[in-house]
Design an enzyme around this catalytic site. Structure first.
Site, PDB file in Angstrom:
ATOM      1  N   ASP A   1     -36.256  66.030 -18.241  1.00  0.00           N
ATOM      2  CA  ASP A   1     -34.762  66.025 -17.456  1.00  0.00           C
ATOM      3  C   ASP A   1     -33.511  66.068 -18.551  1.00  0.00           C
ATOM      4  O   ASP A   1     -32.667  66.679 -18.065  1.00  0.00           O
ATOM      5  CB  ASP A   1     -34.558  64.710 -16.517  1.00  0.00           C
ATOM      6  CG  ASP A   1     -35.780  65.055 -15.250  1.00  0.00           C
ATOM      7  OD1 ASP A   1     -35.103  65.578 -14.628  1.00  0.00           O
ATOM      8  OD2 ASP A   1     -36.772  64.845 -15.400  1.00  0.00           O
TER       9      ASP A   1
ATOM     10  N   ARG B   1     -27.131  63.192  -8.678  1.00  0.00           N
ATOM     11  CA  ARG B   1     -28.374  62.726  -9.654  1.00  0.00           C
ATOM     12  C   ARG B   1     -27.678  62.579 -10.866  1.00  0.00           C
ATOM     13  O   ARG B   1     -27.194  63.684 -11.400  1.00  0.00           O
ATOM     14  CB  ARG B   1     -29.599  63.487  -9.435  1.00  0.00           C
ATOM     15  CG  ARG B   1     -30.292  63.161  -8.100  1.00  0.00           C
ATOM     16  CD  ARG B   1     -31.820  63.741  -8.414  1.00  0.00           C
ATOM     17  NE  ARG B   1     -32.393  62.668  -8.910  1.00  0.00           N
ATOM     18  CZ  ARG B   1     -33.923  62.969  -9.256  1.00  0.00           C
ATOM     19  NH1 ARG B   1     -34.290  63.936  -8.790  1.00  0.00           N
ATOM     20  NH2 ARG B   1     -34.756  61.942  -9.695  1.00  0.00           N
TER      21      ARG B   1
ATOM     22  N   SER C   1     -43.264  69.242 -12.767  1.00  0.00           N
ATOM     23  CA  SER C   1     -42.268  69.907 -13.604  1.00  0.00           C
ATOM     24  C   SER C   1     -42.615  71.425 -13.094  1.00  0.00           C
ATOM     25  O   SER C   1     -43.945  72.014 -13.637  1.00  0.00           O
ATOM     26  CB  SER C   1     -42.385  69.755 -15.269  1.00  0.00           C
ATOM     27  OG  SER C   1     -41.958  70.837 -15.726  1.00  0.00           O
TER      28      SER C   1
ATOM     29  N   GLY D   1     -36.869  68.103  -9.598  1.00  0.00           N
ATOM     30  CA  GLY D   1     -37.112  68.567 -10.726  1.00  0.00           C
ATOM     31  C   GLY D   1     -35.925  69.295 -11.353  1.00  0.00           C
ATOM     32  O   GLY D   1     -35.140  69.946 -10.749  1.00  0.00           O
ATOM     33  N   ALA D   2     -35.713  69.210 -12.494  1.00  0.00           N
ATOM     34  CA  ALA D   2     -34.271  69.362 -13.209  1.00  0.00           C
ATOM     35  C   ALA D   2     -34.000  70.923 -13.048  1.00  0.00           C
ATOM     36  O   ALA D   2     -32.837  71.145 -12.873  1.00  0.00           O
ATOM     37  CB  ALA D   2     -34.310  69.159 -14.644  1.00  0.00           C
TER      38      ALA D   2
ATOM     39  N   ASN E   1     -37.714  61.694 -19.253  1.00  0.00           N
ATOM     40  CA  ASN E   1     -38.475  62.461 -18.028  1.00  0.00           C
ATOM     41  C   ASN E   1     -38.758  61.305 -16.956  1.00  0.00           C
ATOM     42  O   ASN E   1     -38.533  60.230 -17.344  1.00  0.00           O
ATOM     43  CB  ASN E   1     -39.793  63.173 -18.677  1.00  0.00           C
ATOM     44  CG  ASN E   1     -40.306  64.147 -17.668  1.00  0.00           C
ATOM     45  OD1 ASN E   1     -39.926  64.846 -16.910  1.00  0.00           O
ATOM     46  ND2 ASN E   1     -41.718  64.170 -17.549  1.00  0.00           N
ATOM     47  N   LYS E   2     -39.593  61.823 -15.992  1.00  0.00           N
ATOM     48  CA  LYS E   2     -40.076  61.074 -15.090  1.00  0.00           C
ATOM     49  C   LYS E   2     -40.605  59.435 -15.521  1.00  0.00           C
ATOM     50  O   LYS E   2     -41.300  59.552 -16.549  1.00  0.00           O
ATOM     51  CB  LYS E   2     -41.079  61.577 -14.062  1.00  0.00           C
ATOM     52  CG  LYS E   2     -41.750  61.030 -13.050  1.00  0.00           C
ATOM     53  CD  LYS E   2     -40.555  60.420 -11.906  1.00  0.00           C
ATOM     54  CE  LYS E   2     -39.767  61.328 -11.419  1.00  0.00           C
ATOM     55  NZ  LYS E   2     -38.451  60.676 -10.707  1.00  0.00           N
TER      56      LYS E   2
ATOM     57  N   LYS F   1     -31.435  71.597 -21.340  1.00  0.00           N
ATOM     58  CA  LYS F   1     -31.799  70.091 -20.695  1.00  0.00           C
ATOM     59  C   LYS F   1     -31.079  69.187 -21.708  1.00  0.00           C
ATOM     60  O   LYS F   1     -31.004  68.130 -21.512  1.00  0.00           O
ATOM     61  CB  LYS F   1     -33.006  69.805 -20.547  1.00  0.00           C
ATOM     62  CG  LYS F   1     -33.382  70.622 -19.079  1.00  0.00           C
ATOM     63  CD  LYS F   1     -34.846  70.356 -18.958  1.00  0.00           C
ATOM     64  CE  LYS F   1     -35.138  70.962 -17.532  1.00  0.00           C
ATOM     65  NZ  LYS F   1     -36.703  71.208 -17.424  1.00  0.00           N
TER      66      LYS F   1
ATOM     67  N   CYS G   1     -45.927  63.749 -13.006  1.00  0.00           N
ATOM     68  CA  CYS G   1     -45.104  64.116 -12.043  1.00  0.00           C
ATOM     69  C   CYS G   1     -45.252  65.839 -11.753  1.00  0.00           C
ATOM     70  O   CYS G   1     -46.274  66.376 -11.771  1.00  0.00           O
ATOM     71  CB  CYS G   1     -43.682  63.978 -12.783  1.00  0.00           C
ATOM     72  SG  CYS G   1     -42.218  63.910 -11.526  1.00  0.00           S
TER      73      CYS G   1
HETATM   74  C1  RUB Z   1     -38.989  65.593 -12.052  1.00  0.00           C
HETATM   75  C2  RUB Z   1     -39.210  65.420 -13.502  1.00  0.00           C
HETATM   76  C3  RUB Z   1     -39.669  66.779 -14.156  1.00  0.00           C
HETATM   77  C4  RUB Z   1     -38.340  67.445 -14.887  1.00  0.00           C
HETATM   78  C5  RUB Z   1     -38.613  68.784 -15.314  1.00  0.00           C
HETATM   79  O1  RUB Z   1     -38.492  64.463 -11.566  1.00  0.00           O
HETATM   80  O2  RUB Z   1     -39.174  64.408 -14.186  1.00  0.00           O
HETATM   81  O3  RUB Z   1     -40.533  66.357 -14.966  1.00  0.00           O
HETATM   82  O4  RUB Z   1     -37.385  67.470 -13.860  1.00  0.00           O
HETATM   83  O5  RUB Z   1     -38.946  69.755 -14.065  1.00  0.00           O
HETATM   84  P1  RUB Z   1     -37.886  64.329 -10.128  1.00  0.00           P
HETATM   85  P2  RUB Z   1     -38.581  71.166 -14.297  1.00  0.00           P
HETATM   86  O6  RUB Z   1     -38.762  64.576  -9.280  1.00  0.00           O
HETATM   87  O7  RUB Z   1     -37.035  62.872  -9.831  1.00  0.00           O
HETATM   88  O8  RUB Z   1     -36.617  65.424  -9.928  1.00  0.00           O
HETATM   89  O9  RUB Z   1     -39.392  71.628 -15.592  1.00  0.00           O
HETATM   90  O10 RUB Z   1     -38.913  71.628 -12.824  1.00  0.00           O
HETATM   91  O11 RUB Z   1     -37.205  71.183 -14.675  1.00  0.00           O
END
Ligand code: RUB
Length: 306
Positions: A198, A61, A131, A19-20, A208-209, A234, A129
């Site tokens: 992301d 990443r 988030s 997650g970003a 995003n994912k 982001k 996914c």
């Molecule tokens: C996670 C993903 C999330 C974003 C946002 O992909 O796509 O939707 O990162 O997350 P991965 P957040 O599991 O490959 O990192 O809202 O937590 O920043």
């Protein structure tokens, strides 16, 4: 370079931190630990070590502009200061990392406050996914006393949807778990779709994912609003100057370990949802149209463009 940066970069690469937002926080914490343990004798050496750490983290990443913005901001505080003593520079890294994280936390709360209002009583929310920003928004809606249901995808190949499902159950939200390819079969049962991000490009497209853009098309077909929930940081400033957002391609083993060698297996981690399919971006400045995100970003975080 200290072990902290290497270990964190590896954890990010292996999705042990995912997650970003979590990735960005882990990266600045690693930089902070590196600064605290530095053996650098001079300002020049100290900054060189920070830059080396930055490269390693960025490489872990590639589709993570929040991490890049965070690390850049912390290092810029050091570069812009006149301080020469290493102990003072180290202190500056700690203070700056703390400040950045505090502002990220404030954005997350603000986003949840704004977004929770969009969750209607008795509604069904579809997500994909995991988030942390989305689940925090849903937790806020629940804390506000709303009753709603969630449908979430398992999210192949790494199954991050399981994290979302478990979090929802912990909140006491009725949750339905589906395979990614069942998304269309359920789209007519939902009231809205919300996903994280992301990366946001200068044109307002959202990365995003993998699978997010397919879900956006399905939401469009079923006439359901598709919202992106994201901190403005982001936003990737490089896209303004012509760069394409790089899409990370992960190991084929994540999909099929014993796949025949001659088989071409592709595993992109993210995809791009075009802005025309996005109802709104729920961010700390409010719900903004993807078309105006660059302008809002300019106003809120001018340093990103420097
Ligand atoms: C996670 C993903 C999330 C974003 C946002 O992909 O796509 O939707 O990162 O997350 P991965 P957040 O599991 O490959 O990192 O809202 O937590 O920043």
């Amino acid at each position: 370079m200290t072990k902290s940066v290497r270990v964190t970069a590896e954890q990010i690469r292996k999705l042990q931190v995912q997650g970003a937002r979590n990735v960005a926080i882990a990266a600045i914490k690693a930089i902070q630990i590196q600064a605290e343990n530095t053996k650098a004798q001079t300002r020049k050496e100290f900054i060189a070590q920070l830059c080396e750490a930055r490269e390693l983290l960025f490489f872990a990443r590639e589709t993570e502009p929040l991490m890049r913005n965070a690390v850049r901001w912390v290092i810029t505080q050091v570069e812009d200061s006149d301080e020469r003593k290493v102990t003072e520079l180290c202190n500056l890294v700690s203070v700056s990392s703390g400040k950045f994280q505090k502002s990220l936390d404030a954005s997350k709360e603000r986003i949840a406050e704004i977004g929770a209002k969009r969750i209607r009583e008795g509604s069904v929310v579809f997500t994909h996914c995991h988030s942390s920003t989305v689940t925090h928004l849903l937790a806020k809606a629940k804390a506000d006393g709303k009753t709603f249901e969630v449908i979430c995808t398992e999210t192949r190949p790494a199954f991050q949807g399981r994290i979302t499902a478990k979090e929802m159950l912990q909140l006491g939200v009725k949750t339905t778990f589906i395979v990614d390819s069942a998304a269309r079969s359920f789209m007519h049962d939902v009231d809205m779709v919300i996903v994280g991000a992301d990366a946001i490009t200068s044109e307002g497209n959202v990365v995003n994912k993998i699978g997010s853009s397919t879900i956006a098309v399905l939401a469009h077909e079923a006439r359901k609003p598709f919202y992106v929930v994201s901190e403005l940081l982001k936003f990737d400033p490089a896209t303004l100057y012509g760069e394409y957002e790089k899409i990370e391609e992960r190991s084929r083993d994540e999909i099929w370990k014993e796949a025949p060698q001659e088989l071409n297996v592709r595993n992109p981690a993210f995809d791009v949802t075009p802005r025309d399919l996005i109802h709104g971006i729920i961010c700390e400045e409010g719900i903004v149209s993807p078309q105006s995100v660059a302008e809002v970003m300019h106003r809120a975080y001018p340093w990103v463009f420097e």
